[in-house]
Write a protein that holds these residues in place. Structure first.
Motif, PDB file in Angstrom:
ATOM      1  N   VAL A   1       2.054   0.940 -14.886  1.00 55.99           N
ATOM      2  CA  VAL A   1       3.220   0.156 -15.307  1.00 55.99           C
ATOM      3  C   VAL A   1       4.192   0.001 -14.144  1.00 55.99           C
ATOM      4  CG1 VAL A   1       5.258   0.186 -16.770  1.00 55.99           C
ATOM      5  CG2 VAL A   1       3.052   0.709 -17.740  1.00 55.99           C
ATOM      6  N   LEU A   2       4.437   1.124 -13.431  1.00 58.03           N
ATOM      7  CA  LEU A   2       5.385   1.066 -12.321  1.00 58.03           C
ATOM      8  C   LEU A   2       4.873   0.134 -11.232  1.00 58.03           C
ATOM      9  CD1 LEU A   2       6.498   4.773 -12.008  1.00 58.03           C
ATOM     10  CD2 LEU A   2       7.820   2.869 -12.848  1.00 58.03           C
ATOM     11  N   PHE A   3       3.568   0.198 -10.986  1.00 62.49           N
ATOM     12  CA  PHE A   3       3.031  -0.640  -9.925  1.00 62.49           C
ATOM     13  C   PHE A   3       3.100  -2.118 -10.305  1.00 62.49           C
ATOM     14  CE2 PHE A   3      -0.547  -2.414  -7.408  1.00 62.49           C
ATOM     15  CZ  PHE A   3       0.050  -2.233  -6.179  1.00 62.49           C
ATOM     16  N   SER A   4       2.816  -2.421 -11.578  1.00 59.12           N
ATOM     17  CA  SER A   4       2.917  -3.832 -11.969  1.00 59.12           C
ATOM     18  C   SER A   4       4.366  -4.279 -11.951  1.00 59.12           C
ATOM     19  CB  SER A   4       2.289  -4.052 -13.339  1.00 59.12           C
ATOM     20  OG  SER A   4       2.908  -3.225 -14.270  1.00 59.12           O
ATOM     21  N   LEU A   5       5.293  -3.342 -12.238  1.00 61.37           N
ATOM     22  CA  LEU A   5       6.726  -3.644 -12.114  1.00 61.37           C
ATOM     23  C   LEU A   5       7.042  -4.036 -10.669  1.00 61.37           C
ATOM     24  CD1 LEU A   5       9.030  -3.341 -14.168  1.00 61.37           C
ATOM     25  CD2 LEU A   5       9.570  -1.196 -13.096  1.00 61.37           C
TER      26      LEU A   5
ATOM     27  N   GLN B   1       0.834  -1.202   0.000  1.00 64.50           N
ATOM     28  CA  GLN B   1       0.000   0.000   0.000  1.00 64.50           C
ATOM     29  C   GLN B   1       0.870   1.254   0.000  1.00 64.50           C
ATOM     30  OE1 GLN B   1      -2.062  -1.173   3.468  1.00 64.50           O
ATOM     31  NE2 GLN B   1      -3.983  -1.574   2.386  1.00 64.50           N
ATOM     32  N   GLU B   2       1.967   1.184   0.785  1.00 63.73           N
ATOM     33  CA  GLU B   2       2.856   2.336   0.857  1.00 63.73           C
ATOM     34  C   GLU B   2       3.425   2.645  -0.522  1.00 63.73           C
ATOM     35  OE1 GLU B   2       6.827   2.831   3.209  1.00 63.73           O
ATOM     36  OE2 GLU B   2       5.192   2.216   4.538  1.00 63.73           O
ATOM     37  N   SER B   3       3.857   1.573  -1.202  1.00 65.78           N
ATOM     38  CA  SER B   3       4.446   1.736  -2.519  1.00 65.78           C
ATOM     39  C   SER B   3       3.427   2.283  -3.505  1.00 65.78           C
ATOM     40  CB  SER B   3       4.966   0.376  -2.980  1.00 65.78           C
ATOM     41  OG  SER B   3       5.825   0.529  -4.037  1.00 65.78           O
ATOM     42  N   ALA B   4       2.219   1.719  -3.459  1.00 64.97           N
ATOM     43  CA  ALA B   4       1.174   2.198  -4.364  1.00 64.97           C
ATOM     44  C   ALA B   4       0.892   3.665  -4.092  1.00 64.97           C
ATOM     45  CB  ALA B   4      -0.090   1.364  -4.175  1.00 64.97           C
ATOM     46  N   GLY B   5       0.891   4.056  -2.804  1.00 70.79           N
ATOM     47  CA  GLY B   5       0.637   5.450  -2.453  1.00 70.79           C
ATOM     48  C   GLY B   5       1.716   6.364  -3.012  1.00 70.79           C
ATOM     49  N   GLN B   6       2.977   5.922  -2.896  1.00 70.29           N
ATOM     50  CA  GLN B   6       4.065   6.762  -3.404  1.00 70.29           C
ATOM     51  C   GLN B   6       3.964   6.937  -4.917  1.00 70.29           C
ATOM     52  OE1 GLN B   6       7.477   4.743  -1.944  1.00 70.29           O
ATOM     53  NE2 GLN B   6       7.650   5.995  -0.112  1.00 70.29           N
TER      54      GLN B   6
ATOM     55  N   SER C   1       7.344  15.719  -7.837  1.00 67.24           N
ATOM     56  CA  SER C   1       7.032  14.408  -8.403  1.00 67.24           C
ATOM     57  C   SER C   1       8.304  13.599  -8.616  1.00 67.24           C
ATOM     58  CB  SER C   1       6.294  14.605  -9.722  1.00 67.24           C
ATOM     59  OG  SER C   1       6.294  13.417 -10.448  1.00 67.24           O
ATOM     60  N   ALA C   2       9.345  14.257  -9.164  1.00 71.74           N
ATOM     61  CA  ALA C   2      10.612  13.559  -9.391  1.00 71.74           C
ATOM     62  C   ALA C   2      11.203  13.084  -8.074  1.00 71.74           C
ATOM     63  CB  ALA C   2      11.592  14.479 -10.115  1.00 71.74           C
ATOM     64  N   ALA C   3      11.078  13.927  -7.009  1.00 73.42           N
ATOM     65  CA  ALA C   3      11.626  13.542  -5.708  1.00 73.42           C
ATOM     66  C   ALA C   3      10.898  12.322  -5.162  1.00 73.42           C
ATOM     67  CB  ALA C   3      11.511  14.715  -4.734  1.00 73.42           C
ATOM     68  N   VAL C   4       9.580  12.315  -5.287  1.00 74.60           N
ATOM     69  CA  VAL C   4       8.819  11.167  -4.777  1.00 74.60           C
ATOM     70  C   VAL C   4       9.179   9.905  -5.558  1.00 74.60           C
ATOM     71  CG1 VAL C   4       6.506  10.206  -4.497  1.00 74.60           C
ATOM     72  CG2 VAL C   4       6.928  12.579  -3.941  1.00 74.60           C
ATOM     73  N   PHE C   5       9.283  10.061  -6.886  1.00 77.59           N
ATOM     74  CA  PHE C   5       9.636   8.921  -7.740  1.00 77.59           C
ATOM     75  C   PHE C   5      11.016   8.381  -7.362  1.00 77.59           C
ATOM     76  CE2 PHE C   5      11.482   7.607 -11.956  1.00 77.59           C
ATOM     77  CZ  PHE C   5      10.754   6.443 -12.067  1.00 77.59           C
ATOM     78  N   GLY C   6      11.976   9.297  -7.184  1.00 77.57           N
ATOM     79  CA  GLY C   6      13.325   8.866  -6.810  1.00 77.57           C
ATOM     80  C   GLY C   6      13.334   8.182  -5.457  1.00 77.57           C
ATOM     81  N   ALA C   7      12.580   8.746  -4.505  1.00 78.17           N
ATOM     82  CA  ALA C   7      12.538   8.151  -3.166  1.00 78.17           C
ATOM     83  C   ALA C   7      11.932   6.752  -3.225  1.00 78.17           C
ATOM     84  CB  ALA C   7      11.728   9.041  -2.232  1.00 78.17           C
ATOM     85  N   TRP C   8      10.896   6.613  -4.057  1.00 78.17           N
ATOM     86  CA  TRP C   8      10.271   5.287  -4.190  1.00 78.17           C
ATOM     87  C   TRP C   8      11.256   4.291  -4.769  1.00 78.17           C
ATOM     88  CZ3 TRP C   8       9.102   2.721  -8.882  1.00 78.17           C
ATOM     89  CH2 TRP C   8       8.426   1.504  -8.710  1.00 78.17           C
ATOM     90  N   LEU C   9      11.980   4.712  -5.841  1.00 77.45           N
ATOM     91  CA  LEU C   9      12.971   3.825  -6.467  1.00 77.45           C
ATOM     92  C   LEU C   9      14.024   3.414  -5.437  1.00 77.45           C
ATOM     93  CD1 LEU C   9      14.175   4.991  -9.981  1.00 77.45           C
ATOM     94  CD2 LEU C   9      13.279   2.801  -9.289  1.00 77.45           C
TER      95      LEU C   9
END
Lengths: 142, 385
Positions: free
Chosen positions: B172-176, B10-15, B49-57
């Motif tokens: 796509v990212l979530f299915s990844l 859920q955390e990942s999906a939220g990010q 958005s880029a910061a959140v994406f980077g943090a998630w990665l």
């Protein structure tokens, strides 16, 4: 360590940005470049998988992508030139008469901003050459 | 009960959803519109958005970072690709957009180089940044009208378009995330997901190549005719040296696993009778272990043939030499294992013409048809040639 998944995620984001550009922009050349950007996203996927499996099959696929993209660029360029000759514009919405039956046409309501027309800068008009009186130093040098 | 106790999924999906929503907001503000756009708000949303994406990665995939240089280069190139891609999409001036696209290409080429694809890097730069961009700049200059125009300063449904694009990306990212077992990352060891490192170390490769050189000089030691008794010892010692040299890498005899490859890639059993488990379970490592086992056998076989031939003359010279040739070929193949960057062009060409010949021909035909099509489309009716 950078894993396969980092590359896949970046490629997905690149694909998404290209998709947004393709859907929203109206200049056909920009739309085309956005489609090429989506190709790049896919190419990164292929090369990353090639590295992951330790073989070159993915790189071969990317070579074919490049070949097809080159063909596509040539034909698209020719089409854009023809469309520009007909409509004097690269706007994809000029061709919305080709849309599906029953879909209302898009009409631009907000007028475009008008750029204030500025006069071109003029040089001073040419005339008689101003009389030049040599200074003492110049006279001494000559 | 803690309402905010979210599962990792859920955390990942939220990010991912947060990053997508911020990107949608940013693009909706930044895309060209006749009534003007809010640049500051849009850029702030995109950066967030880029910061959140980077943090998630980072939190999902990349915790340990021993390879500083590779990590920095990866971040640089991927940020370049995504940043210039954004500029291409939101830039109203198509000329600047084309230049931004050239930078996107350069950044992806950097990523190709990091992924050991130097030929593709060169080809992509030449074809995209060289040919495609230049021809499109020509068309842009031909069609330049000056001043705001409908094609450059209007967007088609900025909000809905961005929504569609980034909803797709988020899915796509979530299915990844789901597919790689990010949801059950606790069970799968992080090592299994890394891009495989070189399976052979440099010393192992050098040892194998040195052995190959010695095997190439077989004729001097096993010439025509039988070996005179005085030299038999020397000849056998020479081949014993080669056998031991190969043995240090692949293992000294058929049963033992004391070669450096086995030591690095296999978990040796603690008790007799236990199974040998490979430390790395990727395709490359398995293939190399299999090759090493084959070479162990061939190594023994060839050396036995040499000894018997020198002392008894029992297997003939020709058979002995062919055994040694087989051994040499196997060792050469093993020495090249995992060497993806080396001879990239040669191997690509080999693969293209060995496995994909039909596809190559079809691509050539496609290029020809595209050329004819481009000429046919642009031809004016009734124009005099």
């Amino acid at each position: 360590v950078i894993t396969l998944w980092h590359y896949l995620a970046v490629a997905a984001a690149l694909f998404g940005i290209g998709l947004v550009g393709f859907l929203t922009r109206r200049n056909m050349i920009i739309m085309f470049l956005c489609a090429e950007m989506m190709f790049q996203g896919v190419a990164i996927n292929f090369v990353a998988f090639a590295r992951y499996h330790g073989n070159l099959q993915g790189q071969v696929f990317v070579l074919f992508i490049i070949a097809v993209a080159a063909c596509e660029a040539g034909v698209a360029l020719a089409l854009f030139l023809m469309m520009y000759r007909r409509g004097k514009s690269l706007d994809a919405s000029d061709w919305q008469s080709l849309r599906e039956m029953g879909v209302p046409p898009t009409v631009d309501t907000v007028p475009l901003p008008v750029e204030p027309v500025t006069e071109d800068e003029h040089l001073a008009p040419a005339g008689v050459r101003p009389k030049h009186v040599p200074t003492e130093e110049e006279a001494a040098r000559v | 009960m803690n309402l905010f106790a979210l599962s990792p999924m859920q955390e990942s999906a939220g990010q991912i959803a947060l990053a997508a929503v911020l990107a949608i907001v940013g693009f909706a503000f930044l895309l060209p519109q006749p009534k003007g756009r809010k640049v500051a708000v849009g850029i702030a949303a995109l950066i967030a958005s880029a910061a959140v994406f980077g943090a998630w990665l980072y939190s999902t995939y990349g915790r340990p970072m021993p390879d500083i240089l590779g990590t920095v280069l990866f971040c640089l190139f991927s940020a370049g690709a995504l940043g210039f891609g954004t500029v291409l999409v939101v830039q109203a001036n198509p000329g600047r957009g084309a230049i931004a696209f050239a930078f996107v290409i350069l950044s992806t080429c950097g990523l190709f180089l990091l992924l050991a694809a130097p030929f593709l890097m060169a080809a992509t730069i030449i074809i995209y940044a060289g040919a495609i961009i230049v021809t499109f700049l020509f068309v842009l200059m031909l069609s330049y009208a000056g001043g705001p125009s409908a094609e450059n300063n209007r967007s088609r449904e900025p909000l809905l378009g961005a929504l569609a694009g980034f909803a797709f990306t988020g899915l796509v990212l979530f299915s990844l995330y789901l597919s790689q077992g990010g949801a059950n990352a606790a069970e799968t060891p992080q090592t299994a997901q890394r891009l495989p490192a070189q399976v052979l170390t440099l010393e192992e490769r050098n040892t194998l190549l040195a052995a190959v050189e010695k095997l190439d000089a077989v004729e001097e030691h096993l010439g025509a005719g039988t070996t005179p008794p005085a030299q038999r010892r020397n000849v056998v010692e020479y081949f014993e040296g080669i056998r031991d040299q190969i043995g240090t890498v692949v293992g000294s005899n058929t049963l033992s696993r004391d070669g450096s490859i086995s030591v690095r890639l296999e978990q040796l059993p603690m008790l007799p009778g236990e199974k040998v488990t490979p430390l790395r379970n990727d395709k490359q490592a398995r293939a190399v272990l299999r090759q090493a086992a084959d070479i162990r056998k061939q190594n023994e076989k060839a050396f036995d043939a040499v000894v018997n031939n020198v002392f008894d003359g029992k297997p003939s010279r020709e058979i002995t030499k062919s055994e040694l040739r087989n051994l040499r070929d196997d060792v050469v193949v093993l020495a090249g294992a995992g060497g993806l960057p080396a001879r990239n062009v040669g191997n690509l060409g080999y693969l293209l013409y060995a496995d994909h010949l039909l596809a190559v021909e079809l691509a050539g035909t496609l290029l020809l048809v595209a050329t004819i099509g481009a000429i046919a489309i642009t031809q004016r009716k009734g124009a005099v040639a």
